[in-house]
Design a protein around this motif. Structure first.
Motif, mmCIF file in Angstrom:
data_model
loop_
_atom_site.group_PDB
_atom_site.id
_atom_site.type_symbol
_atom_site.label_atom_id
_atom_site.label_comp_id
_atom_site.label_asym_id
_atom_site.label_seq_id
_atom_site.Cartn_x
_atom_site.Cartn_y
_atom_site.Cartn_z
ATOM 1 N N ALA A 1 -6.919 -8.056 9.286
ATOM 2 C CA ALA A 1 -5.722 -7.742 8.230
ATOM 3 C C ALA A 1 -5.826 -6.723 7.342
ATOM 4 C CB ALA A 1 -5.599 -9.281 7.179
ATOM 5 N N ASN A 2 -6.967 -5.780 7.632
ATOM 6 C CA ASN A 2 -7.049 -4.666 6.625
ATOM 7 C C ASN A 2 -6.148 -3.556 7.213
ATOM 8 O OD1 ASN A 2 -7.956 -2.942 4.751
ATOM 9 N ND2 ASN A 2 -10.000 -2.605 5.889
ATOM 10 N N ARG A 3 -4.826 -3.781 6.831
ATOM 11 C CA ARG A 3 -4.004 -2.859 7.159
ATOM 12 C C ARG A 3 -2.755 -2.694 5.933
ATOM 13 N NH1 ARG A 3 -6.447 -3.031 11.436
ATOM 14 N NH2 ARG A 3 -5.958 -4.156 12.974
ATOM 15 N N VAL A 4 -2.510 -1.155 5.896
ATOM 16 C CA VAL A 4 -1.443 -0.912 4.968
ATOM 17 C C VAL A 4 -0.174 -1.129 5.403
ATOM 18 C CG1 VAL A 4 -0.714 1.018 3.648
ATOM 19 C CG2 VAL A 4 -2.903 0.850 4.077
ATOM 20 N N ARG A 5 0.107 -0.919 6.575
ATOM 21 C CA ARG A 5 1.283 -1.353 7.115
ATOM 22 C C ARG A 5 1.350 -2.446 8.068
ATOM 23 N NH1 ARG A 5 4.469 2.142 4.724
ATOM 24 N NH2 ARG A 5 4.125 4.007 4.962
ATOM 25 N N PRO A 6 2.039 -3.380 8.029
ATOM 26 C CA PRO A 6 3.626 -3.744 7.568
ATOM 27 C C PRO A 6 3.519 -3.709 6.101
ATOM 28 C CG PRO A 6 3.141 -5.568 8.488
ATOM 29 C CD PRO A 6 1.870 -4.709 8.755
ATOM 30 N N VAL A 7 4.633 -3.765 5.341
ATOM 31 C CA VAL A 7 4.808 -4.014 3.895
ATOM 32 C C VAL A 7 5.397 -5.271 3.941
ATOM 33 C CG1 VAL A 7 5.879 -3.303 1.704
ATOM 34 C CG2 VAL A 7 4.857 -1.727 3.317
ATOM 35 N N VAL A 8 4.956 -6.292 3.368
ATOM 36 C CA VAL A 8 5.326 -7.767 3.074
ATOM 37 C C VAL A 8 5.594 -7.942 1.688
ATOM 38 C CG1 VAL A 8 5.145 -10.261 3.605
ATOM 39 C CG2 VAL A 8 3.881 -8.408 5.079
ATOM 40 N N LEU A 9 7.109 -8.241 1.403
ATOM 41 C CA LEU A 9 7.411 -8.425 0.205
ATOM 42 C C LEU A 9 7.012 -7.351 -1.022
ATOM 43 C CD1 LEU A 9 6.447 -12.381 -0.330
ATOM 44 C CD2 LEU A 9 8.746 -11.488 0.124
ATOM 45 N N GLY A 10 7.218 -6.263 -0.487
ATOM 46 C CA GLY A 10 6.869 -4.750 -1.294
ATOM 47 C C GLY A 10 5.337 -4.811 -1.349
ATOM 48 N N LEU A 11 4.441 -5.482 -0.765
ATOM 49 C CA LEU A 11 3.038 -5.118 -0.859
ATOM 50 C C LEU A 11 2.558 -4.680 0.342
ATOM 51 C CD1 LEU A 11 2.154 -8.494 -2.685
ATOM 52 C CD2 LEU A 11 2.104 -6.511 -3.823
ATOM 53 N N PRO A 12 1.399 -4.162 0.452
ATOM 54 C CA PRO A 12 0.728 -3.734 1.674
ATOM 55 C C PRO A 12 0.055 -5.129 2.085
ATOM 56 C CG PRO A 12 -0.075 -2.335 -0.053
ATOM 57 C CD PRO A 12 0.741 -3.193 -0.828
ATOM 58 N N PHE A 13 0.004 -5.209 3.755
ATOM 59 C CA PHE A 13 -0.300 -6.443 4.042
ATOM 60 C C PHE A 13 -1.505 -6.887 3.743
ATOM 61 C CE2 PHE A 13 -2.223 -8.824 7.666
ATOM 62 C CZ PHE A 13 -1.094 -9.673 7.728
ATOM 63 N N LEU A 14 -2.513 -5.966 3.451
ATOM 64 C CA LEU A 14 -3.965 -6.589 3.013
ATOM 65 C C LEU A 14 -3.759 -7.217 1.704
ATOM 66 C CD1 LEU A 14 -7.006 -6.880 3.068
ATOM 67 C CD2 LEU A 14 -7.156 -4.593 2.222
ATOM 68 N N PHE A 15 -3.050 -7.033 0.702
ATOM 69 C CA PHE A 15 -2.772 -7.426 -0.590
ATOM 70 C C PHE A 15 -1.866 -8.753 -0.471
ATOM 71 C CE2 PHE A 15 -2.983 -3.173 -3.297
ATOM 72 C CZ PHE A 15 -4.216 -3.093 -2.917
ATOM 73 N N PHE A 16 -0.854 -8.651 0.389
ATOM 74 C CA PHE A 16 -0.175 -9.910 0.697
ATOM 75 C C PHE A 16 -1.254 -10.850 1.421
ATOM 76 C CE2 PHE A 16 2.218 -12.595 3.846
ATOM 77 C CZ PHE A 16 3.126 -13.034 2.911
ATOM 78 N N TRP A 17 -2.144 -10.639 2.106
ATOM 79 C CA TRP A 17 -3.098 -11.597 2.816
ATOM 80 C C TRP A 17 -3.961 -12.168 1.746
ATOM 81 C CZ3 TRP A 17 -3.398 -13.678 7.455
ATOM 82 C CH2 TRP A 17 -4.593 -14.304 7.957
ATOM 83 N N LEU A 18 -4.538 -11.356 0.912
ATOM 84 C CA LEU A 18 -5.427 -11.829 -0.105
ATOM 85 C C LEU A 18 -4.723 -12.783 -1.065
ATOM 86 C CD1 LEU A 18 -7.403 -8.570 -0.840
ATOM 87 C CD2 LEU A 18 -8.367 -10.903 0.341
ATOM 88 N N LEU A 19 -3.365 -12.425 -1.334
ATOM 89 C CA LEU A 19 -2.470 -13.260 -2.311
ATOM 90 C C LEU A 19 -2.424 -14.778 -1.396
ATOM 91 C CD1 LEU A 19 -1.077 -13.797 -4.865
ATOM 92 C CD2 LEU A 19 1.010 -12.903 -3.343
ATOM 93 N N CYS A 20 -2.130 -14.766 -0.475
ATOM 94 C CA CYS A 20 -1.987 -16.125 0.448
ATOM 95 C C CYS A 20 -3.297 -16.850 0.367
ATOM 96 C CB CYS A 20 -1.360 -15.788 1.851
ATOM 97 S SG CYS A 20 0.238 -15.018 1.828
ATOM 98 N N ALA A 21 -4.244 -15.976 0.673
ATOM 99 C CA ALA A 21 -5.611 -16.582 0.759
ATOM 100 C C ALA A 21 -6.152 -17.388 -0.431
ATOM 101 C CB ALA A 21 -6.652 -15.779 1.080
ATOM 102 N N THR A 22 -5.831 -16.667 -1.718
ATOM 103 C CA THR A 22 -5.880 -17.248 -2.958
ATOM 104 C C THR A 22 -5.172 -18.377 -3.315
ATOM 105 O OG1 THR A 22 -6.714 -14.696 -3.601
ATOM 106 C CG2 THR A 22 -5.978 -16.413 -5.467
ATOM 107 N N VAL A 23 -4.059 -18.307 -2.865
ATOM 108 C CA VAL A 23 -3.243 -19.237 -3.047
ATOM 109 C C VAL A 23 -3.569 -20.711 -2.226
ATOM 110 C CG1 VAL A 23 -0.831 -20.310 -2.731
ATOM 111 C CG2 VAL A 23 -1.148 -18.088 -3.803
ATOM 112 N N LEU A 24 -3.951 -20.461 -1.020
ATOM 113 C CA LEU A 24 -4.351 -21.619 -0.114
ATOM 114 C C LEU A 24 -5.632 -22.171 -0.689
ATOM 115 C CD1 LEU A 24 -3.085 -20.322 3.432
ATOM 116 C CD2 LEU A 24 -2.381 -22.203 1.694
ATOM 117 N N THR A 25 -6.460 -21.324 -1.094
ATOM 118 C CA THR A 25 -7.930 -21.914 -1.512
ATOM 119 C C THR A 25 -7.862 -23.106 -2.291
ATOM 120 O OG1 THR A 25 -9.126 -19.662 -1.240
ATOM 121 C CG2 THR A 25 -10.117 -21.371 -2.584
#
Length: 70
Positions: free
Chosen positions: A25-49
């Motif tokens: 998941a360590n990618r800058v592109r694509p951009v999801v909801l205005g966030l780089p993919f890595l940040f979006f991935w970490l946000l989702c992981a933090t919410v799912l924990t």
């Protein structure tokens, strides 16, 4: 131990989300909801924990209630 308490496998999900899949998941592109993919991935992981921890806790409570009824 896992054979007796399989609900504890829920606690592996955050580990896999953060460490196991992170190199992929360590990618800058694509951009999801205005966030780089890595940040979006970490946000989702933090919410799912907390959800995964709650599922493991729920399984423990159910197992404890079954033991108390026996």
């Amino acid at each position: 131990m896992i054979a007796r308490r399989p609900h504890l496998l829920w606690l592996l999900v955050p580990f896999v989300l953060y460490l196991g899949v992170l190199p992929f998941a360590n990618r800058v592109r694509p951009v999801v909801l205005g966030l780089p993919f890595l940040f979006f991935w970490l946000l989702c992981a933090t919410v799912l924990t907390p959800v995964c921890v709650a599922m493991a806790h729920r399984g423990d409570r159910k197992k404890k209630a079954e033991r108390a009824a026996s």
